[in-house]
Every structure is written in C-alpha cells, then in structure tokens.
Design a protein around this motif. Structure first.
Motif, PDB file in Angstrom:
ATOM      1  N   GLY A 119      18.192 -17.056  34.456  1.00  0.00           N
ATOM      2  CA  GLY A 119      17.179 -17.846  33.702  1.00  0.00           C
ATOM      3  C   GLY A 119      16.043 -18.174  34.368  1.00  0.00           C
ATOM      4  O   GLY A 119      14.583 -18.149  34.025  1.00  0.00           O
ATOM      5  N   GLY A 120      16.193 -18.330  35.837  1.00  0.00           N
ATOM      6  CA  GLY A 120      15.090 -18.323  36.782  1.00  0.00           C
ATOM      7  C   GLY A 120      13.916 -17.200  36.480  1.00  0.00           C
ATOM      8  O   GLY A 120      12.844 -17.180  36.690  1.00  0.00           O
ATOM      9  N   GLY A 122      13.784 -15.053  34.501  1.00  0.00           N
ATOM     10  CA  GLY A 122      13.460 -15.178  33.060  1.00  0.00           C
ATOM     11  C   GLY A 122      12.021 -16.153  32.818  1.00  0.00           C
ATOM     12  O   GLY A 122      10.838 -15.542  32.270  1.00  0.00           O
ATOM     13  N   TRP A 123      12.085 -17.200  33.482  1.00  0.00           N
ATOM     14  CA  TRP A 123      11.005 -18.145  33.543  1.00  0.00           C
ATOM     15  C   TRP A 123       9.966 -17.699  34.351  1.00  0.00           C
ATOM     16  O   TRP A 123       8.715 -17.664  33.897  1.00  0.00           O
ATOM     17  N   GLU A 126       8.249 -14.762  32.239  1.00  0.00           N
ATOM     18  CA  GLU A 126       7.426 -15.537  31.375  1.00  0.00           C
ATOM     19  C   GLU A 126       6.004 -16.270  31.849  1.00  0.00           C
ATOM     20  O   GLU A 126       4.815 -16.113  31.134  1.00  0.00           O
ATOM     21  N   GLN A 127       5.973 -16.903  32.813  1.00  0.00           N
ATOM     22  CA  GLN A 127       4.784 -17.364  33.430  1.00  0.00           C
ATOM     23  C   GLN A 127       3.900 -16.499  33.874  1.00  0.00           C
ATOM     24  O   GLN A 127       2.729 -16.597  33.791  1.00  0.00           O
TER      25      GLN A 127
END
Length: 132
Positions: A119-120, A122-123, A126-127
C-alpha cells in the motif's frame, strides 16, 4: 438480435467519442487485441521502472501468502470441529499447534507487513504520478 448488437456498438462508439478515446477498427492502435486500458497500464508499468517490478513481485508473494493463510485457517477450523465432535481430542490440532510459532505466525506477519508495504509503494507511486 443482431439489431441489439449494432445498437450496442453504436453506444460504445458514442461513449468513446465523449471520453476522447480512439475508435476501434482495423486500422486503430487498439486493434491488436489488447484493450486500451491494459495498454495504458502496461505503459505506466514500463515507466515505473524498478519500483513497478518490485511491487509486482511483492504482490505475487502476498497472493501466495494469502492462500497459505487460508489453508492455515481451514486446517484450524477442521481441527476445532474435530475436537468438538470427539470431545476434546483432535489429531489435526495436535499437528497444528507445534507449527504455530514456526510457520503460521511468520506467514501472518508477512501478510500484514506486506500489505502495508504494498500500500505504501502504491501511494508513493501515485504521488509521483501526480507530480508529473
């Protein structure tokens, strides 16, 4: 029946035109059999570099670990059911208990930590995509 198919195709073309997507057809870029969304996904993964490859490998590991955890849970449930039917004795639980600290706890820990790391990643990706 064929009238419905042609109406459906016309609706799809109208939707594509509204969204600014290219038309499908013999000479179109998406006529190679790969949907445009998947082409875009593959292109974004190529641009992601080593981070995308690491995330994909981590996701595959997490999927395998998830099925291992499901197997663990099924084994435990079968042992508890057998214990309830036999009045407290269960060979399944007797075999399951010694493996708890050696295999089952680490498998659960890898699943939880991997989900957080995935999840990290992916975040962060995305950023980075938003900055471009």
């Amino acid at each position: 029946m064929w009238g419905y198919i042609s109406e459906l195709k016309a609706d799809v073309e109208r939707m594509r035109a509204r969204q600014g997507l290219p038309r499908e057809g013999p000479g179109s870029p998406s006529s190679n059999g790969v949907p445009p969304r998947l082409q875009a996904s593959a292109a974004s993964e190529e641009q992601g570099g080593p981070m995308a490859g690491a995330k994909e490998a981590l996701d595959k590991l997490l999927i395998a670990d998830f099925f291992l955890v499901l197997f663990i849970l099924a084994w435990l449930a079968a042992g508890v059911a057998q214990s309830g039917l036999n009045g407290g004795s269960s060979p399944l639980l007797d075999a399951w208990y010694p493996l708890w600290p050696l295999l089952w706890q680490p498998a659960l820990g890898v699943l939880m930590a991997g989900a957080l790391v995935s999840g990290g990643i992916g975040w962060v990706a995305e950023q980075q995509a938003k900055r471009r």
